[in-house]
Design a protein around this motif. Structure first.
Motif, mmCIF file in Angstrom:
data_model
loop_
_atom_site.group_PDB
_atom_site.id
_atom_site.type_symbol
_atom_site.label_atom_id
_atom_site.label_comp_id
_atom_site.label_asym_id
_atom_site.label_seq_id
_atom_site.Cartn_x
_atom_site.Cartn_y
_atom_site.Cartn_z
ATOM 1 N N SER A 317 36.488 9.834 14.353
ATOM 2 C CA SER A 317 37.014 8.550 14.807
ATOM 3 C C SER A 317 36.696 7.417 13.839
ATOM 4 N N SER A 318 35.936 7.695 12.785
ATOM 5 C CA SER A 318 35.611 6.682 11.785
ATOM 6 C C SER A 318 35.544 7.330 10.404
ATOM 7 N N THR A 319 35.321 6.497 9.379
ATOM 8 C CA THR A 319 35.263 6.996 8.000
ATOM 9 C C THR A 319 33.817 7.223 7.546
ATOM 10 N N ASP A 320 32.923 7.487 8.510
ATOM 11 C CA ASP A 320 31.496 7.588 8.164
ATOM 12 C C ASP A 320 31.148 8.825 7.346
ATOM 13 N N ARG A 321 32.044 9.792 7.271
ATOM 14 C CA ARG A 321 31.781 10.989 6.468
ATOM 15 C C ARG A 321 32.812 11.131 5.356
ATOM 16 N N GLN A 322 33.004 10.028 4.642
ATOM 17 C CA GLN A 322 33.899 10.035 3.493
ATOM 18 C C GLN A 322 33.115 9.549 2.274
ATOM 19 N N PHE A 323 32.976 10.433 1.285
ATOM 20 C CA PHE A 323 32.173 10.143 0.106
ATOM 21 C C PHE A 323 32.992 10.421 -1.144
ATOM 22 N N PHE A 324 33.003 9.448 -2.055
ATOM 23 C CA PHE A 324 33.808 9.559 -3.267
ATOM 24 C C PHE A 324 32.929 9.389 -4.512
ATOM 25 N N TYR A 325 33.282 10.135 -5.565
ATOM 26 C CA TYR A 325 32.524 10.132 -6.809
ATOM 27 C C TYR A 325 33.499 10.110 -7.983
ATOM 28 N N VAL A 326 33.102 9.454 -9.045
ATOM 29 C CA VAL A 326 33.826 9.538 -10.312
ATOM 30 C C VAL A 326 32.852 10.093 -11.337
ATOM 31 N N ASN A 327 33.171 11.265 -11.862
ATOM 32 C CA ASN A 327 32.299 11.961 -12.813
ATOM 33 C C ASN A 327 30.873 12.092 -12.267
ATOM 34 N N SER A 355 42.446 7.286 16.885
ATOM 35 C CA SER A 355 42.575 7.366 15.437
ATOM 36 C C SER A 355 41.750 8.534 14.916
ATOM 37 N N GLN A 356 42.260 9.167 13.880
ATOM 38 C CA GLN A 356 41.563 10.311 13.302
ATOM 39 C C GLN A 356 41.425 10.108 11.801
ATOM 40 N N PHE A 357 40.238 10.385 11.288
ATOM 41 C CA PHE A 357 39.973 10.306 9.851
ATOM 42 C C PHE A 357 39.343 11.620 9.407
ATOM 43 N N PRO A 358 39.710 12.101 8.241
ATOM 44 C CA PRO A 358 39.147 13.372 7.781
ATOM 45 C C PRO A 358 37.748 13.211 7.212
ATOM 46 N N LEU A 359 36.981 14.283 7.260
ATOM 47 C CA LEU A 359 35.774 14.360 6.451
ATOM 48 C C LEU A 359 36.238 14.570 5.015
ATOM 49 N N VAL A 360 35.698 13.785 4.088
ATOM 50 C CA VAL A 360 36.083 13.912 2.677
ATOM 51 C C VAL A 360 34.844 13.815 1.802
ATOM 52 N N ILE A 361 34.673 14.792 0.938
ATOM 53 C CA ILE A 361 33.687 14.719 -0.141
ATOM 54 C C ILE A 361 34.465 15.060 -1.398
ATOM 55 N N ALA A 362 34.729 14.059 -2.256
ATOM 56 C CA ALA A 362 35.630 14.278 -3.389
ATOM 57 C C ALA A 362 35.058 13.703 -4.671
ATOM 58 N N ASN A 363 34.992 14.543 -5.699
ATOM 59 C CA ASN A 363 34.567 14.104 -7.029
ATOM 60 C C ASN A 363 35.765 14.143 -7.965
ATOM 61 N N LEU A 364 36.024 13.018 -8.631
ATOM 62 C CA LEU A 364 37.134 12.932 -9.580
ATOM 63 C C LEU A 364 36.568 12.984 -10.996
#
Length: 399
Positions: A317-327, A355-364
């Motif tokens: 229900s929130s974006t609390d488990r969304q983590f983004f990285y660059v290099n 509302s629905q938000f995905p869990l995201v752990i993403a490194n670019l």
């Protein structure tokens, strides 16, 4: 008649601000809250090659913050420089920013913390000196106030007491909102635990531990991510293991691997031709190779329900488990985050009850010359070349 309602203006000559005042002014811009203070110390440990980092709070960080690592330690010849402004081993010229592999590079962190804390103590030992270490107490200017011998295995311990004590207003705000600020610090530490500490964008993993010793009667906090065994490849498996440790085994139900190779146009500005010579136009001459790796919730809805995503698919229900990285660098990526959430939302029925938000752990992984990490003093904001085009490619690849 002269107005006295506004601020007083000195009509004297323009003069340089004294060095002490400059130090306090700029330090307050580098370390703006509890999570920034912790972030700077953890990044120093990572840059020192630590494979084990312990973060210890007392009273949620109000009393003290201590970060212990088993990194390379600080050489004796560098003692006098560690607290000085803009002294660093990670950057020699501005051009080095395009090939930067370290987290820190501005040489401001420890110097700023010295100006903003009641006391700063550094205990350190190199491989050659251990188990004999050196205890350094730094003054407000970052200079060595006292020096003594102590017992220390290879690595460094930095202890801060009474963060923001020289700034009464900011200190009062910290005291009023300490539980919320502590929560933000934990979220940021989760980002380091899940990303570079699990090998995402890195060639090593790090054992990570966080503890809080509260006032008497309060509940203690403990987070621990063990170091993967030497036989475990540093891949998304270790990130999955870290996420499971943090959030429990059900957290990754319905979560799938994110692994994309994107060709993003490199935009160059050129002067127009003919009657539009004065105009600057964008041209696409080559492409950037960008690799996106991580985990993401699968947006599969419940078959036949038409109302909500399948139970346990990682949607929240929130974006609390969304983590983004660059290099491998944890950062804020608002455009990328919005693009992913927009894509995810297209799979959710319009009559969904919440509302629905995905869990995201993403490194670019992005070429260094297409990234600017020197945007803000806390280095959390990163500019990415052709970010709009990158978002478009991600939408096509994930939809």
């Amino acid at each position: 008649m002269t107005s006295t309602s506004g601020p007083h203006h000195d009509t004297g000559s323009i003069k340089a601000i004294d060095g002490s005042s400059v130090h306090r002014i700029t330090s307050g811009q580098v370390v703006i809250d509890l999570q920034t203070a912790v972030k700077e110390l953890v990044e120093n440990s990572l840059d020192a090659g630590a494979t084990s980092i312990d973060v210890r709070f007392k009273n949620y960080g109000l009393k003290s913050i201590e970060v212990l690592d088993n990194g390379s330690g600080i050489s004796e010849e560098d003692f006098a420089s560690i607290g000085r402004k803009h002294y660093t081993s990670k950057l020699t010229t501005f051009h080095n920013l395009t090939t930067l592999t370290s987290f820190g590079f501005r040489g401001e962190a420890l110097s700023s913390l010295c100006a903003l804390c009641e006391s700063v103590t550094v205990t350190t030992a190199t491989k050659e000196k251990a188990p004999m270490g050196t205890i350094l107490e730094l003054d407000k200017r970052g200079e060595i106030k006292s020096r003594a011998k102590g017992v220390r295995q290879r690595g460094t311990t930095i202890s801060l007491t009474s963060l923001f004590s020289p700034l009464p207003v900011r200190r009062k705000e910290l005291e009023r909102n300490i539980k919320r600020e502590f929560g933000k610090a934990l979220t940021l530490l989760n980002a380091y635990a899940l990303g570079p500490c699990c090998g995402l964008g890195s060639d090593k993993a790090v054992r990570f531990s966080v503890t809080n010793q509260p006032d008497k009667g309060a509940k203690s906090t403990h987070i621990s991510l063990p170091l993967p065994s030497s036989s475990t490849p540093l891949s998304l498996r270790t990130v999955r293991a870290g996420a499971t440790t943090l959030w429990g085994p059900k957290a990754l139900d319905g979560v799938i691997d994110l692994d994309l190779d994107l060709d993003v146009p490199r935009i160059t500005a050129k002067q127009g031709k003919g009657k539009h010579k004065a105009e600057i136009v964008d041209t696409l001459e080559e492409t950037l190779k960008i690799h996106v790796q991580g985990l993401i919730s699968s947006p599969t809805p419940i078959p036949g329900s038409g109302s909500t995503p399948r139970s346990g698919n990682g949607g929240r229900s929130s974006t609390d488990r969304q983590f983004f990285y660059v290099n491998g660098r944890p950062c804020s990526m608002n455009k990328i985050q919005k693009a992913i959430n927009d894509i995810y939302r297209t799979f959710i029925p319009s009559n969904a009850t919440s509302s629905q938000f995905p869990l995201v752990i993403a490194n670019l992984t992005i070429p260094g010359d297409a990234v600017d990490v020197n945007v803000t003093p806390d280095k959390r904001t990163i500019l990415v070349h052709a970010e709009t085009e990158l978002c478009d490619r991600m939408k096509v690849s994930t939809s």
